[in-house]
Design a protein around this motif. Structure first.
Motif, mmCIF file in Angstrom:
data_model
loop_
_atom_site.group_PDB
_atom_site.id
_atom_site.type_symbol
_atom_site.label_atom_id
_atom_site.label_comp_id
_atom_site.label_asym_id
_atom_site.label_seq_id
_atom_site.Cartn_x
_atom_site.Cartn_y
_atom_site.Cartn_z
ATOM 1 N N ALA A 36 67.066 50.811 87.229
ATOM 2 C CA ALA A 36 67.838 50.309 88.218
ATOM 3 C C ALA A 36 68.597 51.118 89.174
ATOM 4 N N ARG A 37 69.314 52.008 88.660
ATOM 5 C CA ARG A 37 70.101 52.844 89.200
ATOM 6 C C ARG A 37 69.170 54.025 90.151
ATOM 7 N N ARG A 38 67.793 54.362 89.672
ATOM 8 C CA ARG A 38 67.150 55.194 90.324
ATOM 9 C C ARG A 38 66.556 54.483 91.404
ATOM 10 N N CYS A 39 66.301 53.190 91.264
ATOM 11 C CA CYS A 39 65.636 52.157 92.289
ATOM 12 C C CYS A 39 66.705 52.172 93.500
ATOM 13 N N ARG A 40 67.735 51.576 92.992
ATOM 14 C CA ARG A 40 68.754 51.589 93.919
ATOM 15 C C ARG A 40 69.013 52.856 94.983
ATOM 16 N N SER A 41 68.933 53.987 94.155
ATOM 17 C CA SER A 41 69.143 55.149 95.117
ATOM 18 C C SER A 41 68.035 55.508 95.887
ATOM 19 N N PHE A 42 66.796 55.137 95.645
ATOM 20 C CA PHE A 42 65.759 55.256 96.408
ATOM 21 C C PHE A 42 65.781 54.232 97.428
ATOM 22 N N ALA A 43 66.080 52.816 97.244
ATOM 23 C CA ALA A 43 66.242 52.037 98.310
ATOM 24 C C ALA A 43 67.177 52.526 99.114
ATOM 25 N N ASN A 44 68.342 53.074 98.935
ATOM 26 C CA ASN A 44 69.265 53.441 99.867
ATOM 27 C C ASN A 44 68.905 54.340 100.762
ATOM 28 N N ARG A 45 68.071 55.334 100.186
ATOM 29 C CA ARG A 45 67.468 56.536 101.150
ATOM 30 C C ARG A 45 66.578 56.156 102.052
ATOM 31 N N VAL A 46 65.697 55.047 101.621
ATOM 32 C CA VAL A 46 64.718 54.402 102.535
ATOM 33 C C VAL A 46 65.373 53.789 103.727
#
Length: 54
Positions: A36-46
């Motif tokens: 979840a943390r990695r996905c949040r980070s990726f979504a933030n970058r996108v």
């Protein structure tokens, strides 16, 4: 991630923060806190890239 959780295939510009949050909460509920943390980070970058490029 979000497309699987919501069952839709839309562009990032059409996503709403609550949709992303719901997908992340599903991951956390399953005990996948790191994912979840990695996905949040990726979504933030996108989303930041989308804002920066218009």
């Amino acid at each position: 991630m979000v497309a699987q959780a919501t069952g839709t295939d839309r562009e990032a510009a059409d996503r709403r923060p609550l949709e992303v949050l719901a997908a992340l909460k599903k991951l956390e509920k399953k005990g996948n806190h790191q994912s979840a943390r990695r996905c949040r980070s990726f979504a933030n970058r996108v989303f930041r890239y989308g804002v920066a490029t218009g």
